[in-house]
Design an enzyme around this catalytic site. Structure first.
Site, short mmCIF file in Angstrom:
data_model
loop_
_atom_site.label_atom_id
_atom_site.label_comp_id
_atom_site.label_asym_id
_atom_site.label_seq_id
_atom_site.Cartn_x
_atom_site.Cartn_y
_atom_site.Cartn_z
N HIS B 56 38.14 -49.83 -19.15
CA HIS B 56 38.80 -50.81 -20.01
C HIS B 56 37.93 -51.15 -21.21
CE1 HIS B 56 41.01 -54.99 -20.16
NE2 HIS B 56 41.05 -54.35 -21.31
N LEU B 59 38.33 -49.44 -28.36
CA LEU B 59 37.53 -48.68 -29.34
C LEU B 59 38.18 -48.72 -30.72
CD1 LEU B 59 36.22 -45.69 -27.18
CD2 LEU B 59 35.30 -48.00 -27.46
N ARG B 60 39.34 -49.37 -30.82
CA ARG B 60 39.92 -49.75 -32.12
C ARG B 60 40.36 -48.59 -33.01
NH1 ARG B 60 40.98 -54.55 -30.07
NH2 ARG B 60 39.23 -56.01 -30.01
N ASN B 90 46.07 -50.51 -27.77
CA ASN B 90 46.60 -51.57 -28.67
C ASN B 90 45.94 -51.47 -30.04
OD1 ASN B 90 44.13 -52.45 -27.60
ND2 ASN B 90 44.65 -54.60 -27.81
N ASP B 310 36.20 -54.60 -20.73
CA ASP B 310 37.10 -55.22 -21.72
C ASP B 310 36.33 -55.44 -23.03
OD1 ASP B 310 39.28 -56.26 -22.99
OD2 ASP B 310 39.37 -58.12 -21.82
N GLY B 329 38.13 -61.94 -27.44
CA GLY B 329 37.41 -60.72 -27.09
C GLY B 329 35.90 -60.86 -27.15
#
Lengths: 305, 433
Positions: B56, B59-60, B90, B310, B329
């Site tokens: 999880h 890494l954008r 996402n 995360d 985050g």
């Protein structure tokens, strides 16, 4: 007790500190009673009012307080500022800091923004209201007003009525008034009561809070709560929680009636009461100026001898 | 190039394996009893374990490379002892087409860092309405489907998603929070939130959704049974004692479910919010110390089967906004292992093989992969760390683009010194000669 570095809330305050500040406020009020309402105490200091949330009366009150003591004053407000162009609030503060200011009076829409500001800025930070969390100068002016009427607060019952969960005024009063010996009751609809209000007893029963109270403080009901769904019906609120002459009769006959303003007449308070003999609304405004003078003086110059 | 790691203490998820000289050649463990090698690393006093797997991380990529990109993320992971990272979908655009999955996996192979596993969205644009093509995504190499970052409000959609994903052999991961109960909460709901004047996100929002999703899982299990397939439901970032109880009961009953714990929920509580620092803002929020205790206990007992970071990088400017508008985050790829080694193993007495299991085989099983073992013939995805090496967390030195941390300044031990992927060094600390 050490000197104040910022005024963010009453964390760590004791009774002597609160009484000392209120005593200075009394001296300041004497200045306000003179024909020439100005002293040189803060000559050479620059105070910025930085309002990230709209407010008229608090901003004017702070600016007047600073000017009465000969400080220079600059004002920043969100509308029409660079924030509207996407600048972060940190960058806004750092830009102001580059202008060599001494004190920042900050009004912020979210709890904790004043703590963030105090971490970033070299000058003194005065909390002029942060979100739902704290509004310390409001509580100080309320205490000042109450002391005027009641002499002292030891053993006195103060009832705060309204949207407690969302009120920084309620939170700060619940911290300050017990330091001065008062017992604070907070009453409002179940959905507008917080899980905890340190310093206060919570009740959904308005009459229980008002019973034999020595003073009554009515909070502004924010109509936005209807949109959020936390208050189902304005009509129901008015029926159960509006402070009316009939309900106020449960309190002591001369109990002062306070409201931080701005008022919604005939919503949280019966219109006629606001103009009646128990109302201290105008007294509060005057007290606010004196208290804010005292706060700025203590922070910038230190405690009077 | 062959490598000999001498005198290392070997630990994998199955237990302590004693001291050995590990020979790595041709990308695999060639021997546990020494041999000739082009290079030798003296590892006396150090621990060799399978490289970690993070089920999880954000890494954008694509679209949010200002926060993190594949290279910075996979290299940061390697530094943290990770040999593989599952990237969340996402992104902008959302990863939901087979071609996007293939492109990401192709791109990652060029990067000298951890391996990339790719997750794809469960529903189109993660809107929770129309399903993505599970079978095509599985064929393209996706490892898991999830709408992480969003909550799956429609139980019917989630049920069909579990069925299609299960039929395609993919697990489904959920961010289990009831959107209505969660509201605009920025921190744990309760007396502290009331005192601090901040909006609360109640633990009941998570527990209510976990309870519902377990019923949805029961339904999907029943529907897939005639096909001889089983769905797998993976609860991301479990944060509260009550959710743990629900997951424990479901596992005892034999339901195919796995719960994840994060480094932040295992080491931080809501009390840190007294500092009013948006670095602590995360969803689900940091809970009470009692919840932290419950999570640590459940991790040891195996009721929570995996640790996922995360890792959720944002720009510093974003994390310096006010507490309501700052994004959720916490980045942690580079500190997760040392943090958990120090806080759970060194301070609380969690057996080291259990921590290793929850960071290697636990997540691998959830992803349908073989457990990671230190045995001859196994892929040389390895991590060497020094239990005695104590250092402060220095976020300004992170490889990740998110160079801040709620653990900044914490003194931790157990820092990864060497990470190998298929026998190739992807991280070497300066402390290794």
């Amino acid at each position: 007790m050490g000197a104040l570095t910022h005024l963010l809330d009453f964390e760590g305050w004791d009774r002597a500190q609160a009484e000392n500040l209120l005593e200075t406020a009394r001296l300041m009020e004497e200045v306000l009673e003179r024909p020439m309402k100005k002293v040189p105490a803060l000559k050479g200091f620059t105070v910025a009012t930085v309002f990230f949330e709209p407010s008229t009366r608090t901003k004017i009150s702070f600016e007047l307080a600073a000017r009465r003591m000969s400080a220079d004053v600059v004002g920043f407000s969100k509308a029409g500022s660079s924030l509207a162009k996407g600048e972060s609030f940190k960058d806004t503060l750092l830009t102001l800091q580059a202008m060599a200011l001494d004190a920042y009076v900050i009004r912020a829409p979210v709890a904790g923004m004043v703590h963030q500001a105090a971490r970033w800025l070299r000058g003194v930070v005065v909390n002029a209201g942060d979100g739902r969390r704290a509004h310390p100068t409001q509580a100080l002016l309320d205490a000042y007003t109450l002391l005027d009427d009641l002499g002292g607060l030891d053993g006195k019952k103060v009832a705060i009525i309204g949207d407690i969960a969302n009120s920084r005024v309620a939170r700060s009063n619940a911290q300050l008034l017990p330091l001065l010996g008062a017992t604070v009751w907070a009453a409002g609809p179940a959905g507008l009561l917080p899980e905890d209000l340190p310093g206060a007893r919570l009740t959904a029963d308005l009459d229980e809070a008002l019973e034999d109270a020595d003073a009554v403080m009515v909070l502004r009901l924010q109509r936005e709560r209807m949109g959020e769904g936390t208050l189902p019906s304005l009509r129901e609120y008015v029926a159960d929680y509006q402070v009316t002459a009939k309900r106020l009769a449960r309190a002591k006959p001369t109990a002062p009636l306070l409201h931080p303003g701005p008022m919604n007449r005939d919503v949280e308070i019966e219109g006629a009461l606001a103009d009646g003999p128990q109302s201290r609304v105008e007294r509060q405004v005057r007290a606010g100026e004196a208290v804010r003078m005292a706060v700025l003086y203590h922070l910038l110059v230190g405690r009077a001898a | 190039m062959s490598l000999l790691i001498k005198n290392a203490r070997l630990v994998d998820g199955s237990g302590e394996l004693g001291t050995a000289d590990v020979l790595v050649a041709e990308g695999r463990i060639a021997s546990l009893s020494g041999g000739d090698a082009a290079r030798v690393v003296e590892a006396a006093g150090k621990v060799l374990a399978p490289a970690l797997t993070d089920p999880h991380a954000h890494l954008r990529t694509p679209g949010q490379e200002v926060k993190e990109d594949l290279a910075s993320g996979l290299r940061a992971a390697a530094r943290g002892g990770y040999g593989a990272v599952l990237a969340m979908p996402n992104t902008d655009p959302v990863v939901q087409e087979p071609e996007q999955v293939q492109a990401l996996l192709d791109e990652a192979r060029k990067i000298p860092g951890a391996r990339l596993f790719a997750a794809a969205a469960l529903t189109r644009d993660q809107a929770g309405e129309r399903l993505t093509p599970a079978a095509l995504l599985a064929q393209a190499g996706a490892s898991l489907l999830t709408d992480d970052g969003r909550t799956n409000e429609d139980a019917g959609v989630l049920a069909r998603g579990l069925i299609y994903a299960g039929a395609a052999g993919l697990p489904v991961a959920v961010h289990a929070e009831d959107a209505g109960l969660r509201g605009g909460g920025v921190m744990n709901d309760g007396r502290l939130a009331a005192e601090l004047g901040l909006s609360g996100n109640p633990h009941e929002a998570e527990a209510a959704r976990v309870a519902r999703d377990l019923e949805v899982l029961r339904y999907a299990v029943r529907k897939l049974e005639p096909l001889g397939r089983r769905p797998l439901l993976y609860f991301q970032h479990v944060s509260s004692a009550r959710s743990v109880e629900l997951i424990r009961a479901a596992r005892a009953e034999g339901l195919p479910v796995c719960g994840e714990a994060t480094p932040h929920h295992l080491t931080l509580s809501e009390d840190a919010w007294r500092d009013f620092d948006p670095l602590l803002k995360v969803a689900p929020p940091l809970r009470t110390t009692a919840d932290v205790e419950a999570l640590a206990g459940a991790l040891e007992a195996g009721d929570l089967c995996a640790i996922g970071t995360d890792h959720a990088p944002h720009t510093r400017a974003e994390k310096e906004r006010d507490l309501e508008s700052a994004p959720f985050g916490i980045p942690s790829l580079e500190v997760a292992f040392a943090l958990l080694y120090t806080e759970l193993v060194a301070k609380r007495g969690l057996p080291l093989p259990v921590l290793i299991e929850r960071m290697t085989s636990g997540p691998r099983r959830a992803l349908g992969l073989e457990p990671a073992r230190l045995e001859v013939g196994a892929p040389a995805d390895l991590m060497l760390f020094d239990p005695g090496l104590e250092r402060s967390v220095e976020p300004e030195k992170f490889i990740s683009k998110a160079r801040y941390s709620p653990w900044a300044g914490w003194r931790l031990s157990g820092w990864p010194l060497l990470t190998l992927v298929a026998g190739k060094e992807v991280w070497r600390d300066a402390a290794v000669a």
